[in-house]
Design a protein around this motif. Structure first.
Motif, PDB file in Angstrom:
ATOM      1  N   VAL A   1      29.094  -6.797 -57.949  1.00 29.03           N
ATOM      2  CA  VAL A   1      28.394  -5.514 -57.896  1.00 29.03           C
ATOM      3  C   VAL A   1      26.931  -5.715 -57.488  1.00 29.03           C
ATOM      4  N   LEU A   2      26.257  -6.686 -58.134  1.00 32.17           N
ATOM      5  CA  LEU A   2      24.826  -6.882 -57.890  1.00 32.17           C
ATOM      6  C   LEU A   2      24.541  -7.574 -56.565  1.00 32.17           C
ATOM      7  N   SER A   3      25.513  -8.326 -56.037  1.00 28.38           N
ATOM      8  CA  SER A   3      25.259  -9.057 -54.795  1.00 28.38           C
ATOM      9  C   SER A   3      24.978  -8.122 -53.622  1.00 28.38           C
ATOM     10  N   ARG A   4      25.396  -6.878 -53.726  1.00 25.48           N
ATOM     11  CA  ARG A   4      25.093  -5.923 -52.662  1.00 25.48           C
ATOM     12  C   ARG A   4      23.592  -5.695 -52.539  1.00 25.48           C
ATOM     13  N   LEU A   5      22.868  -5.902 -53.647  1.00 19.82           N
ATOM     14  CA  LEU A   5      21.414  -5.764 -53.599  1.00 19.82           C
ATOM     15  C   LEU A   5      20.778  -6.880 -52.778  1.00 19.82           C
ATOM     16  N   LEU A   6      21.517  -7.984 -52.595  1.00 19.36           N
ATOM     17  CA  LEU A   6      20.976  -9.120 -51.854  1.00 19.36           C
ATOM     18  C   LEU A   6      21.286  -9.045 -50.364  1.00 19.36           C
ATOM     19  N   ALA A   7      21.998  -8.027 -49.942  1.00 21.96           N
ATOM     20  CA  ALA A   7      22.459  -7.980 -48.546  1.00 21.96           C
ATOM     21  C   ALA A   7      21.306  -8.094 -47.561  1.00 21.96           C
ATOM     22  N   SER A   8      20.169  -7.471 -47.866  1.00 20.37           N
ATOM     23  CA  SER A   8      19.037  -7.506 -46.930  1.00 20.37           C
ATOM     24  C   SER A   8      18.368  -8.868 -46.885  1.00 20.37           C
ATOM     25  N   PHE A   9      18.667  -9.752 -47.842  1.00 24.35           N
ATOM     26  CA  PHE A   9      18.063 -11.084 -47.867  1.00 24.35           C
ATOM     27  C   PHE A   9      18.964 -12.129 -47.204  1.00 24.35           C
ATOM     28  N   LEU A  10      20.175 -11.754 -46.819  1.00 26.35           N
ATOM     29  CA  LEU A  10      21.161 -12.726 -46.352  1.00 26.35           C
ATOM     30  C   LEU A  10      21.264 -12.712 -44.833  1.00 26.35           C
ATOM     31  N   PHE A  11      21.785 -13.804 -44.287  1.00 29.63           N
ATOM     32  CA  PHE A  11      22.007 -13.927 -42.840  1.00 29.63           C
ATOM     33  C   PHE A  11      23.254 -14.750 -42.588  1.00 29.63           C
ATOM     34  N   GLY A  12      24.128 -14.223 -41.751  1.00 27.99           N
ATOM     35  CA  GLY A  12      25.289 -14.982 -41.313  1.00 27.99           C
ATOM     36  C   GLY A  12      26.417 -15.069 -42.320  1.00 27.99           C
ATOM     37  N   ILE A  13      26.272 -14.467 -43.500  1.00 30.08           N
ATOM     38  CA  ILE A  13      27.311 -14.515 -44.518  1.00 30.08           C
ATOM     39  C   ILE A  13      27.421 -13.143 -45.162  1.00 30.08           C
ATOM     40  N   GLN A  14      28.527 -12.920 -45.847  1.00 31.60           N
ATOM     41  CA  GLN A  14      28.725 -11.691 -46.593  1.00 31.60           C
ATOM     42  C   GLN A  14      28.198 -11.859 -48.014  1.00 31.60           C
ATOM     43  N   ALA A  15      27.912 -10.723 -48.660  1.00 28.89           N
ATOM     44  CA  ALA A  15      27.439 -10.789 -50.042  1.00 28.89           C
ATOM     45  C   ALA A  15      28.486 -11.411 -50.958  1.00 28.89           C
ATOM     46  N   LEU A  16      29.764 -11.286 -50.599  1.00 27.63           N
ATOM     47  CA  LEU A  16      30.848 -11.895 -51.381  1.00 27.63           C
ATOM     48  C   LEU A  16      31.390 -13.106 -50.621  1.00 27.63           C
ATOM     49  N   ASP A  17      30.534 -14.061 -50.366  1.00 27.20           N
ATOM     50  CA  ASP A  17      30.907 -15.236 -49.590  1.00 27.20           C
ATOM     51  C   ASP A  17      31.848 -16.124 -50.399  1.00 27.20           C
ATOM     52  N   PRO A  18      33.053 -16.389 -49.918  1.00 29.20           N
ATOM     53  CA  PRO A  18      34.017 -17.183 -50.691  1.00 29.20           C
ATOM     54  C   PRO A  18      33.520 -18.590 -50.995  1.00 29.20           C
ATOM     55  N   LEU A  19      32.838 -19.210 -50.039  1.00 29.08           N
ATOM     56  CA  LEU A  19      32.357 -20.569 -50.249  1.00 29.08           C
ATOM     57  C   LEU A  19      31.314 -20.609 -51.364  1.00 29.08           C
ATOM     58  N   ALA A  20      30.403 -19.628 -51.381  1.00 25.44           N
ATOM     59  CA  ALA A  20      29.392 -19.581 -52.430  1.00 25.44           C
ATOM     60  C   ALA A  20      30.031 -19.357 -53.798  1.00 25.44           C
ATOM     61  N   ILE A  21      30.996 -18.438 -53.858  1.00 24.37           N
ATOM     62  CA  ILE A  21      31.655 -18.150 -55.136  1.00 24.37           C
ATOM     63  C   ILE A  21      32.465 -19.359 -55.603  1.00 24.37           C
ATOM     64  N   GLY A  22      33.138 -20.012 -54.657  1.00 28.10           N
ATOM     65  CA  GLY A  22      33.889 -21.208 -55.033  1.00 28.10           C
ATOM     66  C   GLY A  22      32.998 -22.306 -55.568  1.00 28.10           C
ATOM     67  N   ALA A  23      31.816 -22.488 -54.952  1.00 27.89           N
ATOM     68  CA  ALA A  23      30.881 -23.504 -55.444  1.00 27.89           C
ATOM     69  C   ALA A  23      30.406 -23.185 -56.853  1.00 27.89           C
ATOM     70  N   VAL A  24      30.164 -21.903 -57.136  1.00 25.58           N
ATOM     71  CA  VAL A  24      29.727 -21.505 -58.484  1.00 25.58           C
ATOM     72  C   VAL A  24      30.820 -21.794 -59.503  1.00 25.58           C
ATOM     73  N   LEU A  25      32.055 -21.451 -59.177  1.00 26.45           N
ATOM     74  CA  LEU A  25      33.169 -21.720 -60.094  1.00 26.45           C
ATOM     75  C   LEU A  25      33.286 -23.209 -60.379  1.00 26.45           C
ATOM     76  N   LEU A  26      33.139 -24.007 -59.347  1.00 24.11           N
ATOM     77  CA  LEU A  26      33.256 -25.452 -59.518  1.00 24.11           C
ATOM     78  C   LEU A  26      32.133 -25.999 -60.395  1.00 24.11           C
ATOM     79  N   VAL A  27      30.889 -25.572 -60.112  1.00 26.13           N
ATOM     80  CA  VAL A  27      29.740 -26.094 -60.865  1.00 26.13           C
ATOM     81  C   VAL A  27      29.800 -25.665 -62.324  1.00 26.13           C
ATOM     82  N   LEU A  28      30.043 -24.390 -62.568  1.00 26.99           N
ATOM     83  CA  LEU A  28      30.076 -23.924 -63.951  1.00 26.99           C
ATOM     84  C   LEU A  28      31.283 -24.484 -64.707  1.00 26.99           C
ATOM     85  N   GLY A  29      32.409 -24.611 -64.017  1.00 24.94           N
ATOM     86  CA  GLY A  29      33.570 -25.204 -64.672  1.00 24.94           C
ATOM     87  C   GLY A  29      33.306 -26.643 -65.079  1.00 24.94           C
ATOM     88  N   ALA A  30      32.698 -27.427 -64.169  1.00 23.84           N
ATOM     89  CA  ALA A  30      32.386 -28.816 -64.483  1.00 23.84           C
ATOM     90  C   ALA A  30      31.344 -28.905 -65.597  1.00 23.84           C
TER      91      ALA A  30
END
Length: 788
Positions: free
Chosen positions: A734-763
């Motif tokens: 929900v909040l990532s839509r607020l970051l849309a104007s700060f991003l380039f070349g990726i979507q606010a719901l970038d799968p790679l970014a979300i996957g990295a977060v899951l991996l880091v927090l899980g570890a």
């Protein structure tokens, strides 16, 4: 100590960001009744206005305006020679009304007079306080002295107050001498006005629209198009603070404050968890005191005492960490955010830190007391203090862990998105070579180099001198480097269509030096002089957009001059596109003309906006330092200073500085959030294992293996982390839509970014829960079952 450390990190982050917010956005301007100061003009962008000198008198005469003044919209390099030493200073132009409107008295001397603001009037200069101190040692006798500015003696008439602040860096203010009838908007002046007492911003905006709209329509080349544009973006009045000082960086600062608030929230949750678990260690003593008649309030006093001490220590240490952080941030925060000052802790910041620390500690303590209000003290006495954690207590601890993980996810997703954005930006081809190229700027001294021929001869001498160096492989000069700065100019296509394009005047060798490829035709040559046929080069984007058929070489475009005159330019070549506005912007259509063929009228305007930029291509492994470049220029042009010596790599890096700052601060906050969430999980699991030590002993006695016990604890931690991840990801989406104007070349719901977060927090969750789980697995049944 763990509780104090946790709170101090949260207080430090929010206090540092509050100091930045206060300095950049909340602190009032240092002018009397600054709330009545506004800017008037036409729409320049979301955060600023622009006006022409011809609009000054009508706007100043509006009923709501008490006074008004005019100043240039930016700063320019000027050549000066204090004490005979040539150097480059930053200056702007303003009139008498500007300083009268601000209402801040001079530290020394006087304001401009009417004669100094008339066209062709006597020149005058007012020094900034910092420049006066650094160059003249704070000598009061400087007023009345003559300063060489652009080879001309200009009288120093005053020194600005120490408190004077302006959005751009300045060393001095020169007297403005505009044509009072000019409606040329390209000079980017700003009109600053003071409202009369009782006048409103809305009323001033309505008056501005009513005053300027007829003037803009009367001077428009296409009145119908101008009327449509003015209906969408009418002339307006804006507060000076938001219209000139804050700009678009305001939303970035609020982003940082929000990220810091998330860190503080995690710290508060962590503190609440620690205090709650700490209260469980006092249950037996509290039960005895309750049996002896102590009230709930008296039983809560030790917890509140500890909370007060934790709050004070956390605020104090947090202030120290915030001070250290601001010292480190001083060089990375853009100076235009800070109004020329250094961000620092103020009295308001200290009060804010104390309130934040004490409020967090009080809230965490209240939670612990509230959780214990229904405790069965009789059961606690009968159990001998071995009752462990109740079901409600354990549930409260797990809820706090889930909350910490959820908030940490939000910050980590933001940091991952900024990391991906920066990588995308850095992978974008810029259209030119950035390595092994040194750059510097040179503003030809106006009194010595008046005409285009003078400037062309100067640049040729500098190019030839630099070209004789064994380290140099090529050199050229242009009105702009291939990225970072821009300048529009009107042209007319063969079909008669008028339009504005990026305009560059360059010497032979410049495009070769920076590696812009020739696609067809030829590049500029030394024979493209003032006496030869006027020629030009166009970029591939220009050819595609305006011609389309690919047959461009030999076509003619018209360069707009003053008084509706036009100059034909024959296209002799097409060159590669460059990302002039930075890697996040598309490649614009660009028109290049030889420096030696620039019309005098265009040169007289363009030299007001900025210096010439030199690009020096070096042989691999070779270098030219600042001193060598200055000596080379001084050898062929004594008294001509240069400035902004840097590599083209650094220039390109500056185009992504905003993204680097976003990543640095949000990444730092995300790291703190991850650390605090891991500490919270570790603390909860450690206390839970200690409280259930008897249970684990029973399980071990009944045959449970170490791996079974280890898996039981890790599974419980994994469930808490998993639930926190799910909630946090939902909130981040929900909040990532607020970051849309700060991003380039990726979507606010970038799968790679979300996957990295899951991996880091899980570890991290696994690592934080493993030590308590290992202790549970090593419980010895005989010791755990022994009755103390």
């Amino acid at each position: 100590m763990l509780a104090v450390f946790t709170l101090s990190l949260g207080v430090a982050t929010i206090t540092a960001m509050f100091a930045l917010l206060d300095q950049a956005l909340l602190k009032p301007l240092p002018f009397p009744h600054a709330e009545r100061l506004v800017t008037l003009g036409t729409y320049m962008d979301d955060y600023g206005n622009a006006a022409a000198p011809g609009y000054y008198a009508p706007l100043r005469a509006m009923p709501s305006i008490e006074s008004a003044g005019m100043i240039d919209g930016g700063n320019v390099n000027v050549n000066i020679a204090p004490g005979g030493r040539p150097e480059v200073a930053l200056a702007t132009h303003a009139d008498r009304g500007f300083f009268e409107t601000l209402g801040l008295p001079m530290a020394l001397g006087r304001n401009f007079d009417e004669a100094e603001n008339r066209p062709n009037g006597p020149g005058a200069v007012i020094l900034t306080h910092a420049f006066w101190q650094s160059r003249f040692g704070g000598d009061p006798a400087v007023v009345g002295q003559t300063l060489q500015v652009e080879g001309r003696g200009v009288q120093i008439i005053g020194v600005l107050a120490r408190d004077f602040q302006w959005p751009v860096s300045l060393d001095m203010v020169l007297s403005m001498q505009p044509d009072p009838l000019s409606q040329n908007m390209s000079t980017n002046q700003q009109i600053v006005a003071r409202l009369k007492p009782g006048a409103t911003l809305a009323g001033a905006a309505a008056e501005t629209a009513a005053t300027l709209t007829p003037l803009l329509l009367a001077s428009a080349d296409d009145p119908a198009r101008a009327r449509e544009a003015l209906s969408l973006q009418p002339p307006r009045a804006m507060p000076l603070l938001s219209g000139a000082y804050v700009g678009e960086h305001g939303k970035t600062i609020w982003l940082f404050v929000g990220a810091a608030a998330c860190v503080l929230l995690i710290a508060v949750i962590n503190l609440a968890s620690l205090i709650l678990l700490r209260s469980l260690t006092r249950t037996h003593a509290s039960a005895v005191r309750a049996a002896l008649g102590s009230s709930t309030g008296r039983l809560s006093l030790p917890a509140f005492g500890e909370g007060l001490l934790i709050g004070l220590l956390g605020a104090g240490i947090g202030l120290l960490l915030a001070w250290l952080g601001l010292r480190l941030m001083g060089d990375i925060v853009p100076p235009e955010w800070l109004r020329g000052e250094h961000v620092a802790l103020t009295g308001m910041s200290v009060v804010f830190a104390l309130i934040a620390g004490l409020s967090a500690a009080a809230g965490a303590t209240l939670l612990a007391v509230w959780r214990g209000r229904r405790r069965d003290w009789r059961r606690e006495l009968v159990g001998g203090g071995r009752g462990g954690i109740s079901r409600e207590d354990g549930r409260a601890g797990r809820v706090l862990v889930v909350a910490q993980v959820a908030v940490a996810v939000i910050l980590l997703v933001g940091a991952a998105l900024f990391t991906r954005t920066l990588r995308e930006l850095e992978s974008v081809p810029m259209g030119f070579t950035r390595s092994n190229i040194a750059t510097f700027t040179l503003s030809p001294v106006k009194e010595q180099y008046v005409t285009v021929a003078d400037v062309s001869a100067l640049t040729r001498k500098v190019r030839e001198r630099l070209g004789r160096s064994s380290a140099v492989d090529g050199v050229g000069v242009s009105s702009n480097l291939p990225t970072g700065s821009q300048l529009n100019w009107p042209i007319v296509l063969p079909n008669g269509s008028p339009l504005g394009v990026q305009y560059r005047m360059t010497s032979p060798g410049f495009l070769e030096a920076i590696g812009v490829p020739l696609l067809t035709g030829r590049l500029f040559e030394d024979t493209d002089t003032a006496g030869a046929d006027p020629v030009c080069l166009v970029s591939a984007a220009f050819a595609r957009k305006f011609f389309g058929d690919g047959n461009v070489v030999g076509r003619v475009v018209m360069l707009r001059l003053d008084n509706d005159r036009q100059r034909p330019l024959r296209i002799v070549g097409v060159v590669g596109d460059v990302r002039q506005r930075g890697p996040a912007e598309p490649m614009p259509p660009i028109l290049y003309t030889p420096l030696a063929q620039v019309p005098e009228g265009i040169w007289s305007i363009m030299r007001q906006f900025g210096p010439l930029s030199f690009a020096v291509r070096l042989h691999p492994g070779m270098g030219l330092n600042d001193g060598a470049l200055r000596d080379a220029v001084n050898e062929v042009a004594p008294g001509q200073p240069i400035a902004n010596v840097q590599t083209l790599e650094a220039v390109v890096g500056s185009t992504t500085s905003a993204q680097r700052l976003n990543l640095l601060l949000v990444g730092l906050f995300a790291g703190l959030a991850l650390l605090l969430a891991s500490v919270g999980l570790y603390a909860v699991m450690s206390v839970a294992v200690a409280a259930h030590r008897h249970e684990y002993g029973v399980r071990a006695a009944l045959g449970a293996t170490r791996y079974r016990l280890l898996f039981t604890v890790i599974r419980a931690a994994a469930m808490q982390v998993g639930l926190g991840l799910a909630i946090g990801l939902a909130a981040a989406m929900v909040l990532s839509r607020l970051l849309a104007s700060f991003l380039f070349g990726i979507q606010a719901l970038d799968p790679l970014a979300i996957g990295a977060v899951l991996l880091v927090l899980g570890a991290s969750g696994l690592l934080a829960s493993f030590p308590p789980a290992w202790r549970a697995a090593r419980v010895k049944p005989m010791q755990a079952l022994r009755i103390d």
